[in-house]
Design an enzyme around this catalytic site. Structure first.
Site, PDB file in Angstrom:
ATOM      1  N   ARG A   1       1.127  -1.120  -0.128  1.00 50.41           N
ATOM      2  CA  ARG A   1      -0.493  -0.241   0.046  1.00 50.41           C
ATOM      3  C   ARG A   1       0.511   1.394  -0.694  1.00 50.41           C
ATOM      4  O   ARG A   1       0.682   2.091  -0.763  1.00 50.41           O
ATOM      5  CB  ARG A   1      -1.210  -0.287   1.006  1.00 50.41           C
ATOM      6  CG  ARG A   1      -2.113   1.067   1.068  1.00 50.41           C
ATOM      7  CD  ARG A   1      -3.124   1.117   2.638  1.00 50.41           C
ATOM      8  NE  ARG A   1      -2.423   1.240   3.363  1.00 50.41           N
ATOM      9  CZ  ARG A   1      -2.772   0.830   4.687  1.00 50.41           C
ATOM     10  NH1 ARG A   1      -4.398   0.660   4.617  1.00 50.41           N
ATOM     11  NH2 ARG A   1      -2.688   1.540   6.106  1.00 50.41           N
TER      12      ARG A   1
ATOM     13  N   LYS B   1      -2.646   6.852   1.610  1.00 48.08           N
ATOM     14  CA  LYS B   1      -2.526   7.637   2.387  1.00 48.08           C
ATOM     15  C   LYS B   1      -0.979   8.365   2.949  1.00 48.08           C
ATOM     16  O   LYS B   1       0.042   8.557   3.154  1.00 48.08           O
ATOM     17  CB  LYS B   1      -2.235   6.596   3.711  1.00 48.08           C
ATOM     18  CG  LYS B   1      -2.302   6.579   4.543  1.00 48.08           C
ATOM     19  CD  LYS B   1      -2.128   4.202   5.912  1.00 48.08           C
ATOM     20  CE  LYS B   1      -2.302   4.712   7.046  1.00 48.08           C
ATOM     21  NZ  LYS B   1      -3.405   5.336   7.712  1.00 48.08           N
TER      22      LYS B   1
HETATM   23  N1  PMP Z   1      -9.038   4.927   6.839  1.00 52.35           N
HETATM   24  C1  PMP Z   1      -8.388   5.607   7.080  1.00 52.35           C
HETATM   25  C2  PMP Z   1      -8.562   7.150   7.253  1.00 52.35           C
HETATM   26  C3  PMP Z   1      -7.267   5.382   8.121  1.00 52.35           C
HETATM   27  O1  PMP Z   1      -6.159   6.304   8.474  1.00 52.35           O
HETATM   28  C4  PMP Z   1      -6.662   4.122   8.369  1.00 52.35           C
HETATM   29  C5  PMP Z   1      -5.832   3.190   9.651  1.00 52.35           C
HETATM   30  N2  PMP Z   1      -5.655   4.250  10.567  1.00 52.35           N
HETATM   31  C6  PMP Z   1      -7.749   2.952   8.451  1.00 52.35           C
HETATM   32  C7  PMP Z   1      -9.151   3.532   7.354  1.00 52.35           C
HETATM   33  C8  PMP Z   1      -7.762   1.520   8.559  1.00 52.35           C
HETATM   34  O2  PMP Z   1      -6.884   1.132   7.985  1.00 52.35           O
HETATM   35  P1  PMP Z   1      -5.628  -0.412   8.419  1.00 52.35           P
HETATM   36  O3  PMP Z   1      -7.081  -1.279   8.409  1.00 52.35           O
HETATM   37  O4  PMP Z   1      -5.026  -0.400   7.186  1.00 52.35           O
HETATM   38  O5  PMP Z   1      -5.111   0.124   9.410  1.00 52.35           O
END
Ligand code: PMP
Length: 290
Positions: A50, A149
């Site tokens: 990612r 991200k």
């Molecule tokens: N949405 C946002 C905006 C995030 O920042 C995150 C990570 N904290 C998630 C969803 C969840 O993603 P992940 O399961 O990959 O941590």
């Protein structure tokens, strides 16, 4: 604590980057949050993938290959002798001038912080969260795609402030069409009539790693999971609701906008998925101490 920056380890007090780094000046950079469970880095490959996709989307060349970056993360965990923890992997655009132009930044910086995890209070998991919909709309994918991200989290921070002002820990963010997108740091799921639903990524959500794991776990249990556009009506009428994220794992939601969801306590499917998720994190991941 030993912090990795561009090939060297530094103590907390000496781990510093330039005030001219565009990561600081403009939020120009990307990051990942990754968990360490039982001496293993959970879903490391997925997080590194990612990160590379985020990098590609903003035309940032990570000065390290995929395998080497995975090794750097694992080495930093070993250096800090961690068995359980949270890793913050950051790639900044690097040092440039005071203008926006990323072409002036010649060398992106790689930072790895591997620390102990600070969990949400356990009551939140036992009783379930009370969350609210907030006025700040999730970034448009045609403006700043929520799939990236990036180090610019102001959209989420504004929503978080609104949630806090409303006495809640998390916010439901809607997109510009009024469909549910996600929360400020978590993806959202509902259950209705034995089926599970989560917003499509095109509604403005991050491609959550935990989201993906939970979909797989649910499908293996014979639960049908689909990704339709969801409205607040769907949330209010859900039998169960929960959030997913690397930090939060799976956290039940029992109230949204003051309305009780389902029975007002963590539901049976949510509890089952929490237990399956915990079982998986105990045994799966990249070993730090082979
Ligand atoms: N949405 C946002 C905006 C995030 O920042 C995150 C990570 N904290 C998630 C969803 C969840 O993603 P992940 O399961 O990959 O941590």
């Amino acid at each position: 604590m030993k912090i990795y920056i561009d090939g060297n380890y530094y103590d907390e007090a000496s781990a510093k980057i330039s005030v001219f780094d565009h990561g600081l000046l403009y939020g120009d950079g990307i990051f990942e949050g990754i968990r360490i469970y039982n001496g293993r880095v959970f879903k490391l490959k997925e997080h590194i993938d990612r990160l590379f996709y985020s990098a590609k989307a903003i035309l940032l060349t990570i000065p390290m290959g995929h395998a080497e970056l995975m090794k750097t993360v694992v080495d930093t965990c070993r250096e800090n002798k961690l068995q359980e923890g949270y890793i913050r992997l950051v790639v900044t655009r690097g040092v440039g001038g005071l203008g926006l132009n990323p072409n002036k930044c010649k060398k992106p910086s790689i930072i790895v912080i591997a620390d102990k995890i600070q969990l949400y209070p356990v009551e939140h998991y036992e009783r379930g969260l009370d969350i609210i919909t907030v006025p700040t709309v999730r970034n448009l994918h045609s403006a700043l795609n929520p799939a990236i991200k990036s180090l610019n989290y102001l959209n989420n921070i504004l929503a978080k402030i609104e949630a806090n002002n409303g006495g809640c820990e998390e916010a439901v963010m809607l997109n510009s069409e009024g469909y549910v997108s996600e929360c400020t740091g978590d993806n959202i799921f509902i259950l209705k009539g034995g089926k599970m639903f989560t917003p499509p990524l095109a509604a403005g959500a991050l491609y959550g790693i935990t989201r993906g794991v939970v979909i797989e776990l649910a499908e293996a249990e014979g639960i049908k999971v689909t990704e339709p556009n969801l409205t607040r009506y769907d949330l209010f009428n859900a039998d169960e609701c929960f959030l997913t994220g690397t930090g939060a794992e799976l956290i039940p939601v029992v109230k949204i906008d003051g309305r009780v969801i389902g029975e007002g306590k963590p539901g049976p499917v949510t509890r089952k998925l929490v237990s399956l998720y915990h079982s998986l994190t105990k045994v799966s991941g990249e070993p730090i101490y082979p």
